[in-house]
Design an enzyme around this catalytic site. Structure first.
Site, PDB file in Angstrom:
ATOM      1  N   VAL A 142     -45.163 -10.874  -7.853  1.00 20.37           N
ATOM      2  CA  VAL A 142     -44.475  -9.997  -7.069  1.00 20.37           C
ATOM      3  C   VAL A 142     -42.807 -10.843  -6.475  1.00 20.37           C
ATOM      4  O   VAL A 142     -44.308 -11.902  -5.961  1.00 20.37           O
ATOM      5  CB  VAL A 142     -45.126  -9.323  -5.922  1.00 20.37           C
ATOM      6  CG1 VAL A 142     -44.197  -8.706  -4.471  1.00 20.37           C
ATOM      7  CG2 VAL A 142     -46.412  -8.600  -6.349  1.00 20.37           C
ATOM      8  N   SER A 149       7.054   3.774   8.156  1.00 23.94           N
ATOM      9  CA  SER A 149       6.875   3.091   7.385  1.00 23.94           C
ATOM     10  C   SER A 149       5.809   3.181   6.690  1.00 23.94           C
ATOM     11  O   SER A 149       4.128   2.796   7.201  1.00 23.94           O
ATOM     12  CB  SER A 149       7.960   2.334   7.662  1.00 23.94           C
ATOM     13  OG  SER A 149       8.002   1.236   6.432  1.00 23.94           O
ATOM     14  N   SER A 150       5.876   3.057   5.188  1.00 23.08           N
ATOM     15  CA  SER A 150       4.183   1.844   4.749  1.00 23.08           C
ATOM     16  C   SER A 150       4.354   0.516   5.079  1.00 23.08           C
ATOM     17  O   SER A 150       2.384  -0.129   5.327  1.00 23.08           O
ATOM     18  CB  SER A 150       4.236   1.460   3.338  1.00 23.08           C
ATOM     19  OG  SER A 150       4.733   2.600   2.865  1.00 23.08           O
ATOM     20  N   SER A 194     -42.150  -8.501 -12.797  1.00 26.42           N
ATOM     21  CA  SER A 194     -41.944  -9.193 -13.511  1.00 26.42           C
ATOM     22  C   SER A 194     -42.961  -7.913 -15.006  1.00 26.42           C
ATOM     23  O   SER A 194     -43.678  -7.765 -14.896  1.00 26.42           O
ATOM     24  CB  SER A 194     -42.872  -9.928 -14.042  1.00 26.42           C
ATOM     25  OG  SER A 194     -42.842 -11.078 -15.389  1.00 26.42           O
ATOM     26  N   THR A 213     -37.777 -31.592   7.881  1.00 23.12           N
ATOM     27  CA  THR A 213     -35.687 -31.471   7.419  1.00 23.12           C
ATOM     28  C   THR A 213     -35.580 -32.742   6.438  1.00 23.12           C
ATOM     29  O   THR A 213     -36.956 -32.913   6.236  1.00 23.12           O
ATOM     30  CB  THR A 213     -35.176 -32.431   9.036  1.00 23.12           C
ATOM     31  OG1 THR A 213     -36.655 -34.119   8.972  1.00 23.12           O
ATOM     32  CG2 THR A 213     -36.163 -31.599   9.943  1.00 23.12           C
ATOM     33  N   HIS A 214     -34.900 -31.561   6.710  1.00 22.54           N
ATOM     34  CA  HIS A 214     -34.425 -32.634   4.605  1.00 22.54           C
ATOM     35  C   HIS A 214     -35.191 -32.417   3.504  1.00 22.54           C
ATOM     36  O   HIS A 214     -35.434 -33.429   2.515  1.00 22.54           O
ATOM     37  CB  HIS A 214     -34.082 -33.948   5.086  1.00 22.54           C
ATOM     38  CG  HIS A 214     -33.865 -34.999   5.716  1.00 22.54           C
ATOM     39  ND1 HIS A 214     -32.223 -35.139   5.816  1.00 22.54           N
ATOM     40  CD2 HIS A 214     -33.110 -35.164   7.265  1.00 22.54           C
ATOM     41  CE1 HIS A 214     -31.222 -35.716   7.168  1.00 22.54           C
ATOM     42  NE2 HIS A 214     -32.529 -35.081   7.572  1.00 22.54           N
ATOM     43  N   PRO A 271       6.660  15.842   2.803  1.00 22.54           N
ATOM     44  CA  PRO A 271       5.635  14.974   2.807  1.00 22.54           C
ATOM     45  C   PRO A 271       6.722  13.087   3.659  1.00 22.54           C
ATOM     46  O   PRO A 271       5.751  12.478   4.537  1.00 22.54           O
ATOM     47  CB  PRO A 271       5.120  14.365   1.270  1.00 22.54           C
ATOM     48  CG  PRO A 271       6.147  14.854   0.246  1.00 22.54           C
ATOM     49  CD  PRO A 271       6.531  15.898   1.216  1.00 22.54           C
ATOM     50  N   GLY A 291       0.701  -1.008   0.028  1.00 21.82           N
ATOM     51  CA  GLY A 291       0.054   0.115  -0.031  1.00 21.82           C
ATOM     52  C   GLY A 291       0.881   1.311   0.258  1.00 21.82           C
ATOM     53  O   GLY A 291       0.548   2.884   0.611  1.00 21.82           O
ATOM     54  N   THR A 292       2.114   0.873  -0.393  1.00 20.73           N
ATOM     55  CA  THR A 292       2.935   1.748  -0.672  1.00 20.73           C
ATOM     56  C   THR A 292       2.340   3.400  -1.231  1.00 20.73           C
ATOM     57  O   THR A 292       2.331   4.788  -0.813  1.00 20.73           O
ATOM     58  CB  THR A 292       4.679   1.833  -0.596  1.00 20.73           C
ATOM     59  OG1 THR A 292       5.297   0.799   0.276  1.00 20.73           O
ATOM     60  CG2 THR A 292       5.421   3.300  -0.388  1.00 20.73           C
TER      61      THR A 292
END
Length: 494
Positions: free
Chosen positions: A355, A169-170, A348, A217-218, A160, A129-130
């Site tokens: 709906v 540092s970066s 549609s 279930t299932h 800067p 990200g430097t």
């Protein structure tokens, strides 16, 4: 003719995102520039922008994806917090107060978002990200120079590197900004949104507590439960999800700042790391602290992987909840139809009156995206080599996107779907009374095998469960009515 039109369209599509790279309403011919310099030489920079040569060079070298791929705004704001905190601490170590205070004022404008148009760089750049870190340094430097009455690009009286980036540092600033951005977004956006949805589901659970329905279930009929109990499961999923996210914060509060290049703290003063963390905590009101091991903080981003893992789990929960709700609301005449969902828009362009469960569909797409982001973050997090992970930008991009998507989708789903859900009690009762799984109530009285024969006979002959049981002679009508009572099947017996 068509081929010529297609060629023209493709050419326009290819170039449509190029013009915003100028970041000015003036045409290229009329735009004014100023000279900025880095160690590679001079570059022309738009005169109305605060960035400098390194940012401009990155724009040229990493023209990937267009404006939609810029660094996420929460990260830029977090950098503002970091730079303000660093200036505060550096003034205690000898930074000229006039310079330090100008940096603080410029950083405040980064924090409040008023300078966001001066951060044009995309995620797809160096893995540390430097370029973005220098974009921040250049913008704050030039804005501070302007506040002090100086000339943009002069690097005086605010440099800067020497001033804005003092003792940094970066390799430690970018992970620090990542953690700050993630924590702020989790606290300010994600947890409130998930809590709102959880509370809405909890309210529905209470509203539906008296409605007995058939369980499944299932994808097959099962024993009864209440609709309120079903919704209580959704509520608990989100309660756990919120707790999981909150559980990751302790590691995210740890900040890499002070590790500098490889974690040793080269070019910083003793105590700088802890003081910066304290200053960031003061600015944000959140309990940030210096990381106990800077080598880990630079070389690995397990805390971000962990945090997104919690988001991935939340996405799995939301996918299940949204799918259940839309399946229960399927129909209106030929589906399950147990729930009536709010009708928000036409569904549609060809089928009049249709709906669709659009909020559920939006939520499930968000969940799919978050699951994909989790894969990207897992790959990125596993690829730190030696003293530095160089997949930082893609990790924070996906983490911030996932937080935003889940947060926004949760609010939308709550407001436009959950609060308006109604139970179709007539349909629920009809389906339940047709279920053969009510036979489970007979197990303690006639045994599993005989109960199974009753269910199979009723299913094969298309009769009711009661008719089948009576024809087999296993019990009387009065016994059936006494034993097969759905309201007695929704909890454990005393």
């Amino acid at each position: 003719m068509l081929r010529a039109s297609a060629t023209r369209f493709l050419s326009q599509a290819k170039n449509m995102n190029n013009s915003p790279r100028l970041f000015s309403s003036a045409s290229a011919a009329l735009q004014k520039f100023r000279a900025e310099r880095d160690t590679f030489g001079d570059l022309q920079v738009p005169a109305d922008r605060y960035w400098g040569a390194q940012t401009q060079r990155s724009l040229q070298n990493f023209d990937i994806g267009g404006p939609t791929e810029r660094m996420p705004e929460p990260l830029i704001r977090a950098f503002g917090v970091l730079k303000k905190a660093a200036a505060t601490v550096n003034m205690t170590y000898g930074l000229d107060p006039k310079v330090g205070e100008a940096i603080q004022k410029a950083a405040d404008e980064v924090i409040d978002g008023s300078l966001i148009d001066h951060f044009p760089l995309v995620v797809w750049q160096t893995g540390s990200g430097t370029q973005t870190k220098m974009n921040v340094n250049e913008v704050i430097s030039n804005r501070a120079i302007e506040l002090l009455g100086g000339e943009l690009g002069s690097k005086a009286p605010v440099h800067p590197n020497d001033h804005v980036n003092m003792s940094q540092s970066s390799n430690d600033t970018f992970p620090t900004a990542m953690h700050v951005a993630a924590v702020v977004e989790i606290h300010g956006r994600l947890i409130p949104a998930l809590t709102t949805l959880r509370d809405a589901l909890q309210a529905k659970s209470a509203e539906f507590e008296h409605i007995i329905k058939i369980g499944r279930t299932h994808l097959q009929d099962a024993t009864p439960l209440t609709l309120g109990q079903e919704f209580s499961g959704y509520t608990q999923q989100l309660t756990y999800g919120i707790a999981r996210v909150q559980g990751t914060l302790e590691r995210l509060y740890n900040l890499a700042q002070g590790g500098t290049a490889v974690g040793t703290g080269l070019n910083t003063r003793k105590g700088f790391d802890a003081k910066v963390a304290e200053a960031i905590a003061s600015i944000t009101g959140l309990p940030f602290k210096t990381a106990p091991n800077k080598f880990e903080a630079l070389a690995a981003h397990d805390a971000l992987v962990e945090a997104h893992g919690a988001l991935n789990t939340v996405a799995c929960s939301l996918m299940k909840i949204a799918n259940d709700i839309r399946y229960l609301g399927s129909g209106p005449r030929c589906g399950l139809g147990e729930l009536s969902l709010p009708e928000n828009e036409p569904g549609s362009s060809i089928m009049p009156g249709k709906v669709n469960p659009t909020q559920c569909e939006a939520m499930t797409m968000v969940c799919a995206q978050v699951m994909g982001n989790n894969t990207a973050i897992s790959v990125a997090g596993s690829n730190g080599q030696f003293e530095l992970n160089v997949f930082k930008p893609v990790m924070i991009k996906n983490l911030i996107q996932s937080i935003r998507l889940i947060s926004d989708a949760s609010i939308s789903f709550t407001k436009n779907c959950v609060v308006g859900i109604e139970a179709n009690e007539k349909k629920i009762s009809s389906i339940m009374n047709e279920s053969l799984m009510l036979v489970t109530a007979l197990n303690p009285h006639i045994g599993y095998d005989k109960a199974a024969k009753c269910a199979k006979k009723a299913h094969k002959e298309g009769t009711t469960l009661k008719e089948a049981a009576l024809s087999l002679g296993y019990l009387t009508s009065e016994e059936f009515d006494q034993w097969v009572r759905p309201e007695d099947m929704i909890s454990a017996k005393d």
